[in-house]
Write a protein that holds these residues in place. Structure first.
Motif, PDB file in Angstrom:
ATOM      1  N   ILE A   1       0.870  -1.178   0.000  1.00  0.00           N
ATOM      2  CA  ILE A   1       0.000   0.000   0.000  1.00  0.00           C
ATOM      3  C   ILE A   1       0.903   1.222   0.000  1.00  0.00           C
ATOM      4  CG2 ILE A   1      -1.748   1.265   1.304  1.00  0.00           C
ATOM      5  CD1 ILE A   1      -2.416  -1.604   2.525  1.00  0.00           C
ATOM      6  N   VAL A   2       0.700   2.105  -0.977  1.00  0.00           N
ATOM      7  CA  VAL A   2       1.488   3.332  -1.086  1.00  0.00           C
ATOM      8  C   VAL A   2       0.548   4.505  -0.855  1.00  0.00           C
ATOM      9  CG1 VAL A   2       2.947   4.744  -2.568  1.00  0.00           C
ATOM     10  CG2 VAL A   2       3.059   2.247  -2.736  1.00  0.00           C
ATOM     11  N   ALA A   3       0.911   5.364   0.084  1.00  0.00           N
ATOM     12  CA  ALA A   3       0.062   6.508   0.425  1.00  0.00           C
ATOM     13  C   ALA A   3       0.920   7.748   0.584  1.00  0.00           C
ATOM     14  CB  ALA A   3      -0.687   6.228   1.726  1.00  0.00           C
TER      15      ALA A   3
ATOM     16  N   THR B   1       1.421  13.691  -1.714  1.00  0.00           N
ATOM     17  CA  THR B   1      -0.018  13.922  -1.805  1.00  0.00           C
ATOM     18  C   THR B   1      -0.640  12.724  -2.521  1.00  0.00           C
ATOM     19  OG1 THR B   1       0.106  15.096  -3.915  1.00  0.00           O
ATOM     20  CG2 THR B   1       0.358  16.432  -1.918  1.00  0.00           C
ATOM     21  N   HIS B   2      -1.749  12.936  -3.211  1.00  0.00           N
ATOM     22  CA  HIS B   2      -2.442  11.848  -3.894  1.00  0.00           C
ATOM     23  C   HIS B   2      -1.621  11.306  -5.072  1.00  0.00           C
ATOM     24  CE1 HIS B   2      -6.046   9.503  -4.410  1.00  0.00           C
ATOM     25  NE2 HIS B   2      -6.126   9.819  -5.692  1.00  0.00           N
ATOM     26  N   VAL B   3      -0.654  12.068  -5.524  1.00  0.00           N
ATOM     27  CA  VAL B   3       0.209  11.631  -6.625  1.00  0.00           C
ATOM     28  C   VAL B   3       1.651  11.465  -6.132  1.00  0.00           C
ATOM     29  CG1 VAL B   3      -1.222  12.522  -8.510  1.00  0.00           C
ATOM     30  CG2 VAL B   3       0.411  14.033  -7.398  1.00  0.00           C
ATOM     31  N   ALA B   4       1.800  10.822  -5.004  1.00  0.00           N
ATOM     32  CA  ALA B   4       3.121  10.644  -4.391  1.00  0.00           C
ATOM     33  C   ALA B   4       4.102   9.963  -5.340  1.00  0.00           C
ATOM     34  CB  ALA B   4       2.993   9.838  -3.101  1.00  0.00           C
ATOM     35  N   GLN B   5       3.609   9.036  -6.165  1.00  0.00           N
ATOM     36  CA  GLN B   5       4.500   8.326  -7.088  1.00  0.00           C
ATOM     37  C   GLN B   5       5.062   9.260  -8.155  1.00  0.00           C
ATOM     38  OE1 GLN B   5       1.262   7.961  -6.806  1.00  0.00           O
ATOM     39  NE2 GLN B   5       0.324   7.976  -8.818  1.00  0.00           N
ATOM     40  N   VAL B   6       4.373  10.353  -8.441  1.00  0.00           N
ATOM     41  CA  VAL B   6       4.873  11.342  -9.405  1.00  0.00           C
ATOM     42  C   VAL B   6       5.788  12.340  -8.697  1.00  0.00           C
ATOM     43  CG1 VAL B   6       4.186  13.192 -10.990  1.00  0.00           C
ATOM     44  CG2 VAL B   6       2.821  11.102 -10.847  1.00  0.00           C
ATOM     45  N   GLU B   7       5.435  12.704  -7.482  1.00  0.00           N
ATOM     46  CA  GLU B   7       6.211  13.685  -6.723  1.00  0.00           C
ATOM     47  C   GLU B   7       7.541  13.123  -6.223  1.00  0.00           C
ATOM     48  OE1 GLU B   7       2.388  15.973  -4.777  1.00  0.00           O
ATOM     49  OE2 GLU B   7       3.116  14.132  -3.859  1.00  0.00           O
ATOM     50  N   HIS B   8       7.565  11.840  -5.886  1.00  0.00           N
ATOM     51  CA  HIS B   8       8.758  11.198  -5.327  1.00  0.00           C
ATOM     52  C   HIS B   8       9.014   9.865  -6.044  1.00  0.00           C
ATOM     53  CE1 HIS B   8       8.617  14.118  -2.044  1.00  0.00           C
ATOM     54  NE2 HIS B   8       7.316  13.887  -1.999  1.00  0.00           N
ATOM     55  N   PRO B   9       9.293   9.915  -7.357  1.00  0.00           N
ATOM     56  CA  PRO B   9       9.404   8.675  -8.125  1.00  0.00           C
ATOM     57  C   PRO B   9      10.527   7.753  -7.669  1.00  0.00           C
ATOM     58  CG  PRO B   9      10.184  10.529  -9.423  1.00  0.00           C
ATOM     59  CD  PRO B   9       9.560  11.095  -8.174  1.00  0.00           C
TER      60      PRO B   9
ATOM     61  N   PRO C   1      -5.072  14.609   0.419  1.00  0.00           N
ATOM     62  CA  PRO C   1      -6.377  15.084   0.874  1.00  0.00           C
ATOM     63  C   PRO C   1      -7.528  14.181   0.416  1.00  0.00           C
ATOM     64  CG  PRO C   1      -5.678  16.367  -1.011  1.00  0.00           C
ATOM     65  CD  PRO C   1      -4.549  15.423  -0.671  1.00  0.00           C
ATOM     66  N   PHE C   2      -7.311  13.352  -0.607  1.00  0.00           N
ATOM     67  CA  PHE C   2      -8.375  12.507  -1.138  1.00  0.00           C
ATOM     68  C   PHE C   2      -8.457  11.164  -0.423  1.00  0.00           C
ATOM     69  CE2 PHE C   2      -6.985  15.240  -4.659  1.00  0.00           C
ATOM     70  CZ  PHE C   2      -8.159  15.945  -4.849  1.00  0.00           C
ATOM     71  N   THR C   3      -7.302  10.557  -0.180  1.00  0.00           N
ATOM     72  CA  THR C   3      -7.238   9.291   0.543  1.00  0.00           C
ATOM     73  C   THR C   3      -6.249   9.495   1.692  1.00  0.00           C
ATOM     74  OG1 THR C   3      -7.536   8.164  -1.569  1.00  0.00           O
ATOM     75  CG2 THR C   3      -6.908   6.809   0.306  1.00  0.00           C
ATOM     76  N   PRO C   4      -6.728   9.989   2.821  1.00  0.00           N
ATOM     77  CA  PRO C   4      -5.823  10.288   3.938  1.00  0.00           C
ATOM     78  C   PRO C   4      -5.049   9.053   4.409  1.00  0.00           C
ATOM     79  CG  PRO C   4      -8.026  11.155   4.338  1.00  0.00           C
ATOM     80  CD  PRO C   4      -8.110  10.287   3.120  1.00  0.00           C
ATOM     81  N   PRO C   5      -3.874   9.257   4.973  1.00  0.00           N
ATOM     82  CA  PRO C   5      -3.077   8.141   5.467  1.00  0.00           C
ATOM     83  C   PRO C   5      -3.842   7.225   6.426  1.00  0.00           C
ATOM     84  CG  PRO C   5      -1.762  10.131   5.494  1.00  0.00           C
ATOM     85  CD  PRO C   5      -3.163  10.536   5.141  1.00  0.00           C
ATOM     86  N   ALA C   6      -4.793   7.771   7.155  1.00  0.00           N
ATOM     87  CA  ALA C   6      -5.578   6.925   8.070  1.00  0.00           C
ATOM     88  C   ALA C   6      -6.305   5.818   7.307  1.00  0.00           C
ATOM     89  CB  ALA C   6      -6.573   7.778   8.851  1.00  0.00           C
ATOM     90  N   VAL C   7      -6.754   6.125   6.103  1.00  0.00           N
ATOM     91  CA  VAL C   7      -7.423   5.116   5.272  1.00  0.00           C
ATOM     92  C   VAL C   7      -6.420   4.051   4.838  1.00  0.00           C
ATOM     93  CG1 VAL C   7      -8.665   4.739   3.097  1.00  0.00           C
ATOM     94  CG2 VAL C   7      -9.190   6.747   4.496  1.00  0.00           C
ATOM     95  N   ALA C   8      -5.219   4.486   4.460  1.00  0.00           N
ATOM     96  CA  ALA C   8      -4.179   3.538   4.061  1.00  0.00           C
ATOM     97  C   ALA C   8      -3.807   2.626   5.227  1.00  0.00           C
ATOM     98  CB  ALA C   8      -2.952   4.290   3.552  1.00  0.00           C
ATOM     99  N   TRP C   9      -3.683   3.195   6.414  1.00  0.00           N
ATOM    100  CA  TRP C   9      -3.361   2.383   7.590  1.00  0.00           C
ATOM    101  C   TRP C   9      -4.487   1.397   7.893  1.00  0.00           C
ATOM    102  CZ3 TRP C   9       1.213   1.497   9.387  1.00  0.00           C
ATOM    103  CH2 TRP C   9       2.228   2.426   9.193  1.00  0.00           C
TER     104      TRP C   9
END
Length: 109
Positions: free
Chosen positions: A5-7, A38-46, A12-20
């Protein structure tokens, strides 16, 4: 079934609490919460996300191509002629912009 699970920490759309919560519900799952992502973490931190995915796949015997490579080694060539993921993606990029209907010329009398 191996599950990663990557969060994003600031999603703001899928908060970390949902991932946990997903992590708790999926037995044996692993979780990566990307700092400042954020919601596009894979783009922001590839690099971070790619390395973690490669490690996950390697740990589960799904990937056996050696040590993880930095994202720069996987990026498109500098000439911009990267292969698209599918022909559809290539065609979508080349699609011409829709034309606006032309207005009839007004005649001044």
């Amino acid at each position: 079934m191996p599950t990663l699970i990557v969060a994003g920490e600031k999603d703001p759309f899928t908060p970390p609490a949902v991932a946990w919560e997903m992590h708790r519900e999926i037995r044996g799952s692993e979780i990566l919460v990307v700092p400042n992502g954020t919601h596009v973490a894979q783009v922001e931190h590839p690099d971070l996300v790619a390395l973690r995915i490669e490690k996950f796949l390697s740990d589960h015997g799904i990937l056996s191509s050696g040590p993880p490579r930095p994202a720069a080694a996987r990026r498109a060539p500098a000439n911009g002629r990267a292969r698209a993921a599918s022909g559809r993606a290539r065609r979508a990029r080349r699609a011409p912009a829709p034309r606006r209907p032309s207005r009839p010329a007004s005649s001044a009398s």
